[in-house]
Design an enzyme around this catalytic site. Structure first.
Site, PDB file in Angstrom:
ATOM      1  N   CYS A   1       0.830  -1.205   0.000  1.00 60.77           N
ATOM      2  CA  CYS A   1       0.000   0.000   0.000  1.00 60.77           C
ATOM      3  C   CYS A   1       0.863   1.252   0.000  1.00 60.77           C
ATOM      4  CB  CYS A   1      -0.949  -0.005   1.192  1.00 60.77           C
ATOM      5  SG  CYS A   1      -0.128  -0.169   2.805  1.00 60.77           S
TER       6      CYS A   1
ATOM      7  N   THR B   1      -1.995  -2.812  11.847  1.00 62.61           N
ATOM      8  CA  THR B   1      -2.542  -3.875  11.010  1.00 62.61           C
ATOM      9  C   THR B   1      -2.704  -5.156  11.818  1.00 62.61           C
ATOM     10  OG1 THR B   1      -0.402  -4.741  10.281  1.00 62.61           O
ATOM     11  CG2 THR B   1      -1.322  -2.894   9.023  1.00 62.61           C
TER      12      THR B   1
END
Length: 481
Positions: free
Chosen positions: A289, A319
């Site tokens: 990302c 995350t």
């Protein structure tokens, strides 16, 4: 009549116009596989208020609000044309029409601008391409939402199956529930039902088979009627060519990884190097990302100013790889509680730049701090340029890149003075340039790049899959090169 009355009457008029646009947009999408955009933002399945807000957003980019009264005639003109599958930006049509001095009617101008998608030039829709998701975590479920949303006329990508490890009683019901409701991204836009007997999830009419397997070798996809499929591995368990090749089972033609690839696996950032994918390449990666967030602006700056060296510092949301509370983790610091701490860690995004931008000679370094927010991150890109410039020049250039360049689907631009991370949840761009935070002095430029590390990245994954599947439809008017 007071000013307030005038304002409210104007709003109601624009509401009525936006309402009239919805069936036109929907019919073009369902019957002709045409996606109507407004400055790179899809208007398909959008509400009246969302359409009006998208028009108002143009003020941040182009300097003035775009009115639905201005774009409606272009939308009406599109409905009278013999269009094939494509993406058509009515915001760009309106903007380019303003500067055209030939005196053409809206209908004639529109027909000329989208000529590549009409008549003998148009692409004929095919049977579509099967897609399989291997894993159904954060990225997997968002990619599933996007695939279902983009099913359109049925001629594009078709999500046929999801492969997961068995999770016990009511496994499929619980997985469907996670697809239906998301604490960050909200409710699924549509309906979801489950047939436990056939192990199938029905999402907006799409039948998605749930296949239980502990290893790729256990699955024969042809047994489920799946053929020539693109498999998206969002587990991250296999990162090199040897491991990912295990997915090339009967029924699977290509494998796309939603993590940085290792070894000779191509790392693709759509908009930057997707055109380098070889037709016979079966294994590829969509990088990370953060790589997707920094590479498009980095390319834009290199193209215009030249980049001698740079450093990227990412302030990244936590995350699933981290722990809720302190517990063992093989990596340094990541074992400490994610929602309670800022955690210094590493990022491979800087080293991954070389794979996506091999012609960039500048040395790029990077580091990362994980912070206690569940989504949306910011990358601070500190660049030494090959020539001196000014803040105003850089912002004007990047605003134009976000509006008219081939990178307009990757780079967004905001001038909002009070923007914070939550404002960018659901952004479909790889990164958003924060104009207010940008700093330029001589040959040094510091860019602040917001990015939805979940949804924005998932959109980039879908773009890569569309490209390799052959259903990445052209966009009109064509962006400036």
């Amino acid at each position: 009549m007071t000013v307030n009355d005038d304002s409210f009457t104007n709003w109601k008029t624009r509401e009525e116009i936006a309402e009239s646009m919805i069936p036109l947009i929907g019919k073009l999408h369902r019957e002709r596989d045409v996606t109507v955009l407004l400055h790179s933002r899809s208007l398909v399945n959008k509400s009246v208020v969302s359409i009006l807000k998208t028009h108002r957003f143009a003020r941040q980019i182009a300097g003035e609000e775009l009115s639905v009264t201005e774009t409606l005639p272009f939308l009406q003109a599109l409905t009278s044309l013999d269009l094939g599958p494509s993406q058509i930006d009515i915001g760009m049509l309106a903007a380019t029409y303003r500067t055209d001095d030939r005196g053409l009617s809206v209908e004639a101008f529109t027909a000329e601008a989208v000529a590549g998608a009409t008549g003998a030039n148009k692409i004929e829709g095919g049977e579509g391409r099967d897609v399989v998701l291997y894993g159904f975590g954060r990225i997997g479920r968002l990619v599933a939402r996007l695939l279902i949303e983009k099913a359109g006329s049925g001629n594009g990508l078709r999500l046929r199956a999801i492969v997961v490890r068995g999770g016990g009683d009511q496994d499929i019901v619980k997985r469907a529930s996670l697809l239906r409701r998301d604490s960050i991204h909200g409710q699924f836009q549509g309906t979801i039902t489950v047939d436990e007997a056939s192990s199938t999830i029905f999402a907006n009419g799409n039948a998605i088979k749930v296949i239980y397997a502990n290893d790729p070798s256990e699955v024969d996809y042809t047994a489920y009627g799946i053929k020539d499929a693109i498999l998206i591995d969002n587990t991250g368990k296999w990162r090199d060519r040897e491991g990912l090749s295990e997915h090339l089972r009967p029924g699977i033609d290509k494998v796309v990884l939603t993590a940085p690839g290792k070894g000779d696996v191509p790392n693709i950032v759509h908009g930057v190097n997707h055109d380098t994918i070889k037709p016979d390449e079966q294994i590829l990666s969509c990088a990370s990302c953060t790589t997707n967030a920094i590479v498009p602006p980095l390319k834009a700056m290199e193209d215009e100013y030249g980049v001698l060296r740079g450093h990227v510092e990412t302030v990244h949301s936590f995350t699933n790889d981290q722990n809720l509370l302190d517990n063992y983790h093989k990596a340094d610091r990541r074992g400490r509680s994610a929602p309670l701490n800022m955690v210094i860690t590493e990022t491979g995004a800087a080293s991954a730049v070389a794979k996506a931008l091999p012609d960039l000679k500048a040395k790029i370094t990077g580091s990362s701090i994980r912070v206690p927010v569940p989504d949306v991150s910011i990358a601070i890109l500190n660049l030494q340029l090959a020539r001196e410039t000014t803040r105003e020049e850089v912002l004007d250039y990047l605003r134009d890149v976000s509006l008219t360049s081939p990178l307009k689907r990757q780079i967004d631009f905001t001038t909002a003075p009070d923007a914070v991370s939550m404002d960018f949840i659901g952004s479909r761009h790889a990164s958003i340039i924060d104009a207010g935070a940008t700093k330029v002095e001589g040959d040094n430029a510091i860019l602040y790049l917001w990015y939805d590390n979940e949804f924005g990245y998932s959109c980039q994954v879908i773009r890569v899959v569309q490209h390799v599947s052959g259903v990445e439809y052209p966009t009109y008017p064509a962006p400036a090169v």
